[in-house]
Design a protein around this motif. Structure first.
Motif, PDB file in Angstrom:
ATOM      1  N   SER A 360      55.704  -5.749  55.548  1.00 13.11           N
ATOM      2  CA  SER A 360      56.252  -6.110  56.857  1.00 13.11           C
ATOM      3  C   SER A 360      55.193  -6.604  57.836  1.00 13.11           C
ATOM      4  CB  SER A 360      56.960  -4.890  57.462  1.00 13.11           C
ATOM      5  OG  SER A 360      56.043  -3.810  57.615  1.00 13.11           O
ATOM      6  N   ASP A 361      53.934  -6.629  57.414  1.00 11.74           N
ATOM      7  CA  ASP A 361      52.857  -7.013  58.321  1.00 11.74           C
ATOM      8  C   ASP A 361      53.014  -8.435  58.850  1.00 11.74           C
ATOM      9  OD1 ASP A 361      51.278  -4.861  58.678  1.00 11.74           O
ATOM     10  OD2 ASP A 361      49.514  -5.679  57.707  1.00 11.74           O
ATOM     11  N   THR A 371      44.378 -15.822  55.737  1.00  4.46           N
ATOM     12  CA  THR A 371      45.322 -14.975  56.460  1.00  4.46           C
ATOM     13  C   THR A 371      45.035 -13.507  56.186  1.00  4.46           C
ATOM     14  OG1 THR A 371      46.903 -15.138  54.636  1.00  4.46           O
ATOM     15  CG2 THR A 371      47.142 -16.712  56.462  1.00  4.46           C
ATOM     16  N   TYR A 372      45.232 -12.691  57.204  1.00  8.38           N
ATOM     17  CA  TYR A 372      44.954 -11.265  57.113  1.00  8.38           C
ATOM     18  C   TYR A 372      46.145 -10.470  57.618  1.00  8.38           C
ATOM     19  CZ  TYR A 372      40.067 -12.633  56.547  1.00  8.38           C
ATOM     20  OH  TYR A 372      38.907 -13.191  56.088  1.00  8.38           O
ATOM     21  N   GLY A 373      46.332  -9.273  57.030  1.00  7.39           N
ATOM     22  CA  GLY A 373      47.329  -8.362  57.540  1.00  7.39           C
ATOM     23  C   GLY A 373      46.781  -7.607  58.737  1.00  7.39           C
ATOM     24  N   THR A 374      47.665  -6.896  59.428  1.00 12.26           N
ATOM     25  CA  THR A 374      47.259  -6.194  60.649  1.00 12.26           C
ATOM     26  C   THR A 374      47.346  -4.674  60.524  1.00 12.26           C
ATOM     27  OG1 THR A 374      49.514  -6.454  61.511  1.00 12.26           O
ATOM     28  CG2 THR A 374      47.897  -8.120  62.143  1.00 12.26           C
ATOM     29  N   VAL A 418      53.267  -2.872  43.961  1.00 12.23           N
ATOM     30  CA  VAL A 418      52.097  -3.719  44.187  1.00 12.23           C
ATOM     31  C   VAL A 418      51.713  -3.811  45.665  1.00 12.23           C
ATOM     32  CG1 VAL A 418      52.506  -5.075  42.111  1.00 12.23           C
ATOM     33  CG2 VAL A 418      53.533  -5.798  44.287  1.00 12.23           C
ATOM     34  N   LYS A 419      52.536  -3.246  46.539  1.00 12.63           N
ATOM     35  CA  LYS A 419      52.218  -3.139  47.964  1.00 12.63           C
ATOM     36  C   LYS A 419      52.458  -1.702  48.391  1.00 12.63           C
ATOM     37  CE  LYS A 419      51.293  -5.980  50.425  1.00 12.63           C
ATOM     38  NZ  LYS A 419      49.959  -6.462  50.828  1.00 12.63           N
ATOM     39  N   PRO A 420      51.797  -1.244  49.460  1.00 11.00           N
ATOM     40  CA  PRO A 420      51.976   0.147  49.902  1.00 11.00           C
ATOM     41  C   PRO A 420      53.422   0.469  50.226  1.00 11.00           C
ATOM     42  CG  PRO A 420      50.063  -0.849  50.974  1.00 11.00           C
ATOM     43  CD  PRO A 420      50.777  -1.958  50.256  1.00 11.00           C
ATOM     44  N   ILE A 421      53.850   1.674  49.837  1.00 12.92           N
ATOM     45  CA  ILE A 421      55.180   2.173  50.142  1.00 12.92           C
ATOM     46  C   ILE A 421      55.039   3.609  50.640  1.00 12.92           C
ATOM     47  CG2 ILE A 421      55.528   2.867  47.743  1.00 12.92           C
ATOM     48  CD1 ILE A 421      58.533   2.208  48.149  1.00 12.92           C
TER      49      ILE A 421
END
Length: 478
Positions: A360-361, A371-374, A418-421
Protein backbone atom coordinates in the motif's frame (compact mmCIF):
# COMPACT_ATOMS: atom_id res chain seq x y z
CA UNK A 1 35.68 -2.71 -4.48
CA UNK A 2 35.63 -0.58 -1.39
CA UNK A 3 37.34 -1.95 1.70
CA UNK A 4 36.03 -0.19 4.78
CA UNK A 5 38.76 1.37 6.91
CA UNK A 6 41.22 -1.47 6.25
CA UNK A 7 43.96 -1.32 8.85
CA UNK A 8 47.61 -2.22 8.27
CA UNK A 9 47.27 -5.23 10.53
CA UNK A 10 45.24 -7.11 7.90
CA UNK A 11 47.31 -6.23 4.85
CA UNK A 12 49.61 -9.22 5.29
CA UNK A 13 46.55 -11.44 5.14
CA UNK A 14 45.37 -10.27 1.75
CA UNK A 15 47.49 -12.71 -0.20
CA UNK A 16 45.62 -15.49 1.54
CA UNK A 17 42.31 -14.31 0.13
CA UNK A 18 43.17 -14.05 -3.56
CA UNK A 19 42.07 -17.58 -4.33
CA UNK A 20 38.48 -18.61 -3.68
CA UNK A 21 38.16 -20.81 -0.62
CA UNK A 22 35.39 -23.34 -0.56
CA UNK A 23 33.16 -23.21 2.51
CA UNK A 24 32.14 -26.64 3.74
CA UNK A 25 30.07 -27.61 6.68
CA UNK A 26 26.74 -28.41 5.06
CA UNK A 27 23.61 -26.30 5.45
CA UNK A 28 22.87 -23.53 7.90
CA UNK A 29 19.90 -25.41 9.27
CA UNK A 30 20.85 -29.03 8.80
CA UNK A 31 20.66 -31.18 11.92
CA UNK A 32 23.63 -30.90 14.25
CA UNK A 33 26.10 -33.74 14.17
CA UNK A 34 26.48 -35.96 17.18
CA UNK A 35 29.77 -37.26 18.59
CA UNK A 36 30.38 -40.85 19.60
CA UNK A 37 32.01 -40.05 22.94
CA UNK A 38 29.66 -37.25 23.90
CA UNK A 39 28.76 -38.53 27.36
CA UNK A 40 32.42 -39.15 28.23
CA UNK A 41 33.36 -35.67 27.04
CA UNK A 42 30.60 -34.08 29.04
CA UNK A 43 31.68 -35.84 32.23
CA UNK A 44 35.21 -34.51 31.75
CA UNK A 45 33.84 -31.00 31.28
CA UNK A 46 31.80 -31.26 34.46
CA UNK A 47 34.77 -32.41 36.50
CA UNK A 48 37.15 -29.80 35.15
CA UNK A 49 34.86 -26.78 35.15
CA UNK A 50 32.30 -27.52 37.82
CA UNK A 51 29.40 -27.57 35.35
CA UNK A 52 29.77 -23.84 34.88
CA UNK A 53 28.49 -23.00 38.34
CA UNK A 54 31.68 -21.39 39.60
CA UNK A 55 31.95 -17.63 39.92
CA UNK A 56 34.28 -15.44 37.90
CA UNK A 57 36.61 -12.83 39.27
CA UNK A 58 37.22 -9.41 37.82
CA UNK A 59 35.61 -5.96 37.88
CA UNK A 60 31.84 -5.65 37.78
CA UNK A 61 29.54 -2.99 36.47
CA UNK A 62 28.32 -0.19 38.68
CA UNK A 63 29.62 1.51 41.79
CA UNK A 64 28.55 -1.28 44.10
CA UNK A 65 29.77 -4.09 41.86
CA UNK A 66 26.30 -5.61 41.40
CA UNK A 67 23.52 -5.45 38.88
CA UNK A 68 21.48 -3.40 41.32
CA UNK A 69 24.27 -0.81 41.31
CA UNK A 70 22.63 0.89 38.35
CA UNK A 71 25.74 0.96 36.13
CA UNK A 72 25.32 1.55 32.41
CA UNK A 73 26.21 -1.24 30.02
CA UNK A 74 25.86 -1.92 26.32
CA UNK A 75 23.55 -4.83 25.68
CA UNK A 76 22.87 -6.94 22.66
CA UNK A 77 20.49 -6.38 19.78
CA UNK A 78 18.31 -9.02 21.45
CA UNK A 79 17.46 -6.70 24.34
CA UNK A 80 14.19 -4.80 24.40
CA UNK A 81 14.55 -2.21 27.12
CA UNK A 82 12.62 0.94 26.34
CA UNK A 83 14.45 4.17 27.10
CA UNK A 84 13.53 7.69 26.10
CA UNK A 85 15.82 10.10 24.28
CA UNK A 86 13.86 13.25 25.02
CA UNK A 87 13.96 14.12 21.34
CA UNK A 88 11.18 11.89 20.05
CA UNK A 89 13.59 10.21 17.64
CA UNK A 90 12.79 6.59 16.89
CA UNK A 91 15.78 4.33 17.51
CA UNK A 92 16.29 0.63 16.95
CA UNK A 93 16.06 -1.89 19.76
CA UNK A 94 19.84 -2.22 19.64
CA UNK A 95 20.35 1.48 20.25
CA UNK A 96 17.91 1.53 23.14
CA UNK A 97 19.53 -1.54 24.65
CA UNK A 98 22.95 0.06 24.63
CA UNK A 99 21.70 2.74 27.00
CA UNK A 100 19.76 0.46 29.32
CA UNK A 101 20.46 0.23 33.04
CA UNK A 102 20.83 -2.99 34.95
CA UNK A 103 17.89 -2.65 37.27
CA UNK A 104 15.90 -5.80 38.05
CA UNK A 105 12.15 -5.38 37.82
CA UNK A 106 9.69 -7.32 39.96
CA UNK A 107 6.94 -6.75 37.39
CA UNK A 108 6.08 -10.08 35.72
CA UNK A 109 6.96 -10.25 32.07
CA UNK A 110 9.54 -11.13 29.45
CA UNK A 111 12.34 -8.79 28.44
CA UNK A 112 14.69 -10.54 25.98
CA UNK A 113 14.14 -13.34 23.43
CA UNK A 114 16.31 -15.30 20.97
CA UNK A 115 14.97 -17.98 18.61
CA UNK A 116 17.46 -18.07 15.74
CA UNK A 117 17.38 -21.82 15.13
CA UNK A 118 15.38 -24.73 16.61
CA UNK A 119 15.34 -23.75 20.26
CA UNK A 120 14.29 -20.61 22.07
CA UNK A 121 15.69 -18.79 25.09
CA UNK A 122 14.19 -15.80 26.89
CA UNK A 123 14.96 -13.59 29.87
CA UNK A 124 12.34 -12.26 32.28
CA UNK A 125 12.12 -8.83 33.90
CA UNK A 126 13.77 -10.42 36.95
CA UNK A 127 16.73 -11.36 34.72
CA UNK A 128 15.99 -15.08 35.00
CA UNK A 129 16.78 -17.20 31.94
CA UNK A 130 14.51 -19.90 30.46
CA UNK A 131 15.02 -22.09 27.38
CA UNK A 132 12.89 -24.61 25.47
CA UNK A 133 12.85 -26.64 22.26
CA UNK A 134 15.57 -28.80 20.71
CA UNK A 135 18.11 -30.13 23.21
CA UNK A 136 19.90 -33.01 21.48
CA UNK A 137 23.33 -31.48 22.21
CA UNK A 138 22.64 -29.72 25.54
CA UNK A 139 21.78 -26.39 23.89
CA UNK A 140 19.05 -25.69 26.48
CA UNK A 141 21.60 -25.69 29.30
CA UNK A 142 19.44 -27.53 31.81
CA UNK A 143 21.88 -30.42 32.27
CA UNK A 144 19.96 -32.87 30.06
CA UNK A 145 19.70 -33.85 26.39
CA UNK A 146 15.91 -34.05 26.46
CA UNK A 147 13.85 -31.70 24.30
CA UNK A 148 11.62 -29.44 26.37
CA UNK A 149 8.15 -28.39 25.26
CA UNK A 150 7.90 -25.78 28.02
CA UNK A 151 10.37 -23.22 29.43
CA UNK A 152 13.06 -24.63 31.78
CA UNK A 153 15.19 -22.42 34.00
CA UNK A 154 18.88 -22.11 33.15
CA UNK A 155 21.77 -20.72 35.20
CA UNK A 156 19.60 -19.98 38.23
CA UNK A 157 22.56 -18.58 40.18
CA UNK A 158 23.06 -15.75 37.68
CA UNK A 159 21.26 -12.65 36.47
CA UNK A 160 21.16 -12.48 32.70
CA UNK A 161 21.24 -9.46 30.40
CA UNK A 162 21.23 -11.12 27.00
CA UNK A 163 21.03 -14.51 25.33
CA UNK A 164 21.79 -15.69 21.79
CA UNK A 165 20.79 -19.10 20.44
CA UNK A 166 23.06 -20.81 17.92
CA UNK A 167 22.32 -23.95 15.90
CA UNK A 168 23.28 -26.37 18.67
CA UNK A 169 24.80 -24.11 21.31
CA UNK A 170 23.76 -21.04 23.25
CA UNK A 171 25.65 -18.13 24.79
CA UNK A 172 24.49 -15.56 27.32
CA UNK A 173 25.75 -12.36 28.92
CA UNK A 174 25.41 -11.93 32.68
CA UNK A 175 25.06 -8.82 34.81
CA UNK A 176 28.79 -9.12 35.55
CA UNK A 177 29.52 -8.60 31.84
CA UNK A 178 30.76 -12.19 31.53
CA UNK A 179 29.88 -14.57 28.72
CA UNK A 180 28.78 -18.14 29.46
CA UNK A 181 28.11 -20.74 26.76
CA UNK A 182 26.68 -24.27 26.69
CA UNK A 183 25.77 -27.07 24.30
CA UNK A 184 27.80 -28.48 21.43
CA UNK A 185 31.50 -27.63 21.29
CA UNK A 186 32.36 -29.61 18.17
CA UNK A 187 33.97 -26.57 16.56
CA UNK A 188 35.08 -24.80 19.71
CA UNK A 189 32.03 -22.53 19.64
CA UNK A 190 31.84 -22.47 23.46
CA UNK A 191 35.15 -20.61 23.59
CA UNK A 192 36.60 -22.77 26.35
CA UNK A 193 39.76 -23.80 24.49
CA UNK A 194 38.57 -27.43 24.32
CA UNK A 195 36.21 -29.60 22.27
CA UNK A 196 34.25 -30.73 25.32
CA UNK A 197 30.47 -30.27 25.22
CA UNK A 198 28.77 -28.65 28.21
CA UNK A 199 25.27 -29.39 29.54
CA UNK A 200 25.22 -26.20 31.64
CA UNK A 201 26.56 -22.64 31.30
CA UNK A 202 30.36 -22.38 31.57
CA UNK A 203 32.52 -19.25 31.14
CA UNK A 204 34.50 -18.65 27.98
CA UNK A 205 38.25 -18.82 28.46
CA UNK A 206 38.99 -15.15 27.75
CA UNK A 207 38.69 -12.73 30.66
CA UNK A 208 37.17 -9.43 29.57
CA UNK A 209 34.16 -7.25 30.20
CA UNK A 210 31.73 -8.09 27.41
CA UNK A 211 28.69 -6.23 26.17
CA UNK A 212 27.42 -8.12 23.13
CA UNK A 213 27.33 -11.75 21.97
CA UNK A 214 25.92 -13.49 18.88
CA UNK A 215 25.80 -17.25 18.29
CA UNK A 216 25.73 -18.77 14.80
CA UNK A 217 26.10 -22.21 13.27
CA UNK A 218 29.15 -23.64 15.04
CA UNK A 219 30.70 -20.29 15.94
CA UNK A 220 30.26 -17.26 18.18
CA UNK A 221 31.17 -13.58 18.01
CA UNK A 222 31.23 -10.98 20.80
CA UNK A 223 32.10 -7.34 21.42
CA UNK A 224 33.95 -6.30 24.57
CA UNK A 225 33.84 -3.05 26.55
CA UNK A 226 36.62 -1.63 24.36
CA UNK A 227 34.43 -2.16 21.28
CA UNK A 228 36.74 -4.86 19.94
CA UNK A 229 35.25 -7.84 18.11
CA UNK A 230 36.29 -11.42 18.84
CA UNK A 231 35.03 -14.59 17.17
CA UNK A 232 35.65 -18.29 17.78
CA UNK A 233 34.56 -21.70 16.51
CA UNK A 234 34.17 -22.91 12.92
CA UNK A 235 36.07 -20.83 10.37
CA UNK A 236 35.65 -22.90 7.21
CA UNK A 237 34.51 -19.85 5.20
CA UNK A 238 36.40 -17.08 7.05
CA UNK A 239 33.28 -16.29 9.05
CA UNK A 240 35.46 -15.52 12.08
CA UNK A 241 37.03 -12.61 10.22
CA UNK A 242 40.52 -14.07 10.39
CA UNK A 243 42.77 -16.46 8.51
CA UNK A 244 43.57 -19.25 7.90
CA UNK A 245 40.45 -21.39 7.66
CA UNK A 246 39.98 -24.02 10.33
CA UNK A 247 38.72 -24.31 13.89
CA UNK A 248 39.56 -21.70 16.53
CA UNK A 249 38.64 -22.81 20.03
CA UNK A 250 39.52 -19.56 21.80
CA UNK A 251 38.30 -15.99 21.11
CA UNK A 252 40.26 -14.52 18.19
CA UNK A 253 40.41 -10.81 17.44
CA UNK A 254 38.92 -9.68 14.15
CA UNK A 255 42.04 -7.79 13.04
CA UNK A 256 40.73 -4.54 11.61
CA UNK A 257 40.87 -1.07 13.10
CA UNK A 258 37.17 -0.73 13.83
CA UNK A 259 35.20 -0.02 16.94
CA UNK A 260 32.10 -2.20 16.71
CA UNK A 261 28.48 -1.49 17.67
CA UNK A 262 26.64 -4.63 16.53
CA UNK A 263 27.52 -8.07 15.16
CA UNK A 264 25.36 -10.92 13.89
CA UNK A 265 26.66 -14.46 13.33
CA UNK A 266 24.85 -16.65 10.80
CA UNK A 267 25.42 -19.89 8.93
CA UNK A 268 28.84 -19.07 7.53
CA UNK A 269 28.83 -15.32 7.06
CA UNK A 270 28.97 -12.51 9.57
CA UNK A 271 28.03 -8.85 9.45
CA UNK A 272 28.64 -5.97 11.82
CA UNK A 273 28.17 -2.23 12.12
CA UNK A 274 31.15 -0.09 13.07
CA UNK A 275 31.04 3.08 15.13
CA UNK A 276 30.71 5.27 12.03
CA UNK A 277 27.51 3.31 11.25
CA UNK A 278 29.05 1.54 8.26
CA UNK A 279 27.88 -1.96 7.38
CA UNK A 280 30.63 -4.57 6.98
CA UNK A 281 30.28 -8.27 6.10
CA UNK A 282 32.66 -11.19 5.66
CA UNK A 283 32.78 -14.96 5.29
CA UNK A 284 30.94 -17.04 2.69
CA UNK A 285 29.35 -15.13 -0.16
CA UNK A 286 26.76 -17.60 -1.44
CA UNK A 287 24.17 -15.70 -3.49
CA UNK A 288 26.06 -12.43 -2.80
CA UNK A 289 24.82 -12.40 0.79
CA UNK A 290 27.71 -10.20 1.95
CA UNK A 291 26.72 -7.67 -0.69
CA UNK A 292 29.94 -7.73 -2.68
CA UNK A 293 31.06 -9.67 -5.76
CA UNK A 294 33.88 -11.55 -4.08
CA UNK A 295 35.06 -14.99 -3.08
CA UNK A 296 34.82 -15.89 0.62
CA UNK A 297 36.82 -13.32 2.54
CA UNK A 298 38.10 -12.75 6.05
CA UNK A 299 38.31 -9.01 5.44
CA UNK A 300 35.22 -7.05 6.57
CA UNK A 301 33.89 -5.30 3.47
CA UNK A 302 31.43 -2.51 2.91
CA UNK A 303 29.02 -3.57 0.15
CA UNK A 304 30.17 -1.30 -2.69
CA UNK A 305 26.64 -0.41 -3.78
CA UNK A 306 25.42 0.25 -0.24
CA UNK A 307 26.70 3.55 1.13
CA UNK A 308 23.85 4.25 3.53
CA UNK A 309 24.52 4.61 7.24
CA UNK A 310 23.17 1.68 9.24
CA UNK A 311 21.83 1.36 12.77
CA UNK A 312 20.86 -2.32 12.99
CA UNK A 313 21.12 -5.55 11.00
CA UNK A 314 20.09 -9.19 10.92
CA UNK A 315 21.30 -12.00 8.68
CA UNK A 316 19.59 -15.13 7.42
CA UNK A 317 20.88 -18.28 5.75
CA UNK A 318 21.64 -16.69 2.38
CA UNK A 319 20.51 -13.09 2.79
CA UNK A 320 21.20 -9.99 4.86
CA UNK A 321 18.84 -7.22 6.01
CA UNK A 322 19.84 -3.79 7.31
CA UNK A 323 17.97 -1.01 9.11
CA UNK A 324 19.40 2.34 8.04
CA UNK A 325 19.62 5.58 10.01
CA UNK A 326 16.61 6.96 8.12
CA UNK A 327 14.52 3.98 9.35
CA UNK A 328 14.28 2.08 6.08
CA UNK A 329 14.98 -1.64 5.70
CA UNK A 330 17.14 -2.92 2.83
CA UNK A 331 17.90 -6.57 2.05
CA UNK A 332 20.23 -8.32 -0.38
CA UNK A 333 21.14 -11.89 -1.34
CA UNK A 334 18.95 -14.93 -2.00
CA UNK A 335 15.29 -14.29 -2.79
CA UNK A 336 13.72 -17.59 -3.82
CA UNK A 337 11.16 -17.37 -0.99
CA UNK A 338 10.58 -13.63 -1.26
CA UNK A 339 12.77 -12.90 1.75
CA UNK A 340 14.04 -9.66 0.21
CA UNK A 341 10.53 -8.27 0.50
CA UNK A 342 10.63 -6.52 -2.86
CA UNK A 343 7.52 -8.13 -4.36
CA UNK A 344 9.26 -10.96 -6.23
CA UNK A 345 10.69 -14.36 -5.36
CA UNK A 346 13.42 -14.58 -7.98
CA UNK A 347 16.98 -15.18 -6.81
CA UNK A 348 19.13 -12.06 -6.72
CA UNK A 349 22.54 -13.44 -7.67
CA UNK A 350 24.11 -9.97 -7.87
CA UNK A 351 24.80 -7.74 -4.86
CA UNK A 352 21.93 -5.32 -5.33
CA UNK A 353 20.04 -4.31 -2.22
CA UNK A 354 16.25 -4.27 -2.24
CA UNK A 355 14.14 -1.91 -0.15
CA UNK A 356 11.35 -3.43 1.95
CA UNK A 357 8.02 -1.60 1.88
CA UNK A 358 4.31 -2.33 1.99
CA UNK A 359 2.10 -3.00 -1.02
CA UNK A 360 0.00 0.00 0.00
CA UNK A 361 3.03 2.31 0.11
CA UNK A 362 2.89 5.52 -1.92
CA UNK A 363 6.11 5.41 -3.96
CA UNK A 364 8.40 8.42 -4.28
CA UNK A 365 11.02 9.09 -6.90
CA UNK A 366 14.59 9.33 -5.68
CA UNK A 367 17.94 10.11 -7.33
CA UNK A 368 18.36 8.61 -10.79
CA UNK A 369 14.64 8.08 -11.20
CA UNK A 370 14.61 5.17 -8.74
CA UNK A 371 11.33 4.76 -6.87
CA UNK A 372 11.27 4.16 -3.13
CA UNK A 373 8.67 3.11 -0.62
CA UNK A 374 7.87 5.24 2.41
CA UNK A 375 7.41 2.60 5.14
CA UNK A 376 9.71 3.25 8.08
CA UNK A 377 10.76 0.51 10.51
CA UNK A 378 12.31 0.38 13.97
CA UNK A 379 13.54 -3.24 14.14
CA UNK A 380 14.39 -6.09 11.78
CA UNK A 381 14.98 -9.82 12.39
CA UNK A 382 16.00 -12.31 9.68
CA UNK A 383 15.24 -16.02 9.88
CA UNK A 384 16.45 -18.77 7.57
CA UNK A 385 14.29 -17.61 4.67
CA UNK A 386 11.78 -15.22 6.21
CA UNK A 387 11.96 -11.88 8.00
CA UNK A 388 9.91 -9.90 10.48
CA UNK A 389 10.05 -6.20 11.28
CA UNK A 390 8.34 -3.73 13.60
CA UNK A 391 6.94 -0.54 12.08
CA UNK A 392 8.04 2.83 13.36
CA UNK A 393 4.68 4.59 13.42
CA UNK A 394 2.52 2.13 15.36
CA UNK A 395 4.81 -0.74 16.54
CA UNK A 396 2.85 -3.23 14.41
CA UNK A 397 4.62 -6.46 13.46
CA UNK A 398 4.90 -7.48 9.81
CA UNK A 399 6.57 -10.57 8.28
CA UNK A 400 7.41 -11.80 4.78
CA UNK A 401 9.15 -14.63 2.92
CA UNK A 402 8.57 -18.35 3.46
CA UNK A 403 5.51 -19.26 5.50
CA UNK A 404 6.42 -22.93 6.01
CA UNK A 405 4.71 -24.27 9.15
CA UNK A 406 3.01 -20.90 9.66
CA UNK A 407 6.18 -19.09 10.75
CA UNK A 408 4.95 -15.73 9.38
CA UNK A 409 2.17 -15.80 11.97
CA UNK A 410 -0.48 -14.61 9.54
CA UNK A 411 -3.03 -17.33 10.39
CA UNK A 412 -2.92 -19.00 6.97
CA UNK A 413 -1.01 -21.69 5.10
CA UNK A 414 -0.05 -19.46 2.19
CA UNK A 415 3.39 -20.82 1.28
CA UNK A 416 5.13 -17.52 0.49
CA UNK A 417 4.51 -13.81 0.99
CA UNK A 418 6.76 -11.68 -1.20
CA UNK A 419 5.74 -8.42 0.53
CA UNK A 420 5.30 -7.72 4.26
CA UNK A 421 1.99 -8.80 5.78
CA UNK A 422 0.82 -8.00 9.30
CA UNK A 423 0.94 -10.74 11.92
CA UNK A 424 -2.55 -11.89 12.90
CA UNK A 425 -4.10 -10.33 15.97
CA UNK A 426 -2.37 -6.98 15.57
CA UNK A 427 -0.93 -5.60 18.77
CA UNK A 428 1.89 -3.33 19.89
CA UNK A 429 5.24 -5.11 19.66
CA UNK A 430 8.57 -4.36 21.29
CA UNK A 431 10.78 -7.11 19.87
CA UNK A 432 10.82 -10.00 17.40
CA UNK A 433 13.21 -12.89 16.76
CA UNK A 434 12.84 -14.96 13.57
CA UNK A 435 14.24 -18.50 13.60
CA UNK A 436 14.59 -21.41 11.22
CA UNK A 437 10.96 -22.56 11.24
CA UNK A 438 9.39 -20.48 13.99
CA UNK A 439 9.22 -16.92 15.24
CA UNK A 440 8.82 -15.33 18.68
CA UNK A 441 8.09 -11.80 19.77
CA UNK A 442 7.51 -9.71 22.87
CA UNK A 443 4.57 -7.31 23.07
CA UNK A 444 4.32 -4.08 24.98
CA UNK A 445 3.68 -5.09 28.59
CA UNK A 446 6.07 -8.04 28.48
CA UNK A 447 3.87 -10.79 27.03
CA UNK A 448 5.73 -13.35 24.90
CA UNK A 449 4.22 -15.06 21.86
CA UNK A 450 5.58 -17.69 19.47
CA UNK A 451 4.31 -19.27 16.24
CA UNK A 452 5.34 -21.66 13.48
CA UNK A 453 6.85 -25.14 13.75
CA UNK A 454 6.67 -26.87 17.12
CA UNK A 455 7.83 -30.46 16.55
CA UNK A 456 10.73 -29.99 18.97
CA UNK A 457 8.91 -27.74 21.40
CA UNK A 458 10.16 -24.49 19.84
CA UNK A 459 6.96 -22.66 20.77
CA UNK A 460 7.19 -23.56 24.47
CA UNK A 461 3.47 -24.01 24.99
CA UNK A 462 3.60 -27.57 26.33
CA UNK A 463 2.68 -29.54 23.21
CA UNK A 464 4.09 -30.36 19.77
CA UNK A 465 1.44 -28.81 17.52
CA UNK A 466 2.34 -26.12 15.00
CA UNK A 467 0.60 -22.75 15.10
CA UNK A 468 0.07 -20.28 12.24
CA UNK A 469 -0.93 -17.57 14.74
CA UNK A 470 0.83 -16.20 17.84
CA UNK A 471 0.33 -18.22 21.05
CA UNK A 472 1.27 -16.85 24.45
CA UNK A 473 4.13 -18.39 26.44
CA UNK A 474 3.92 -18.05 30.21
CA UNK A 475 6.68 -17.75 32.81
CA UNK A 476 6.73 -20.94 34.91
CA UNK A 477 5.54 -20.48 38.49
CA UNK A 478 8.20 -21.08 41.12
Amino acid sequence: MKIAKLSLCVLPLMLLFIAACAGGGGGFYQGPKDDTNLEEQTQTETEDLGSGSGSLTGPRIGTSGTAEGGGVVSLTRESTVETGTGSGTIRSMSEMAREADLSISTTPGWKVISSKFNHTCAITNRRDLYCWGSNNLYQLGDGTRTNSFAPVKVGADKKWLQVSTGLDHTCGLTSEQKIYCWGSNRYGQLGTGTSVFSPEPIPIIMESNWKYVSSGEGYTCAINSEDQLYCWGNNDSFQLGSAPVGIKRTPTLVPVGFKWLIVDAGRNHTCGISDDNSLNCWGSNDHSKIGAATAPTAIPLEPPSFERKSRDLSIGEYHTCVLTMDNFVWCFGYNLNGQLGNGTHSDRSTPVEQQVYLVSDPLVEGPGGVTYGTTQWKYISAGANHNCAIKKDNNALWCWGSNANGKLGIGSSTPVEVKPIEVSGGGVWKYVSAGEMHTCGIMNGGKLYCWGQNNLGQLGRGDSGNSASPVEIFIPSE
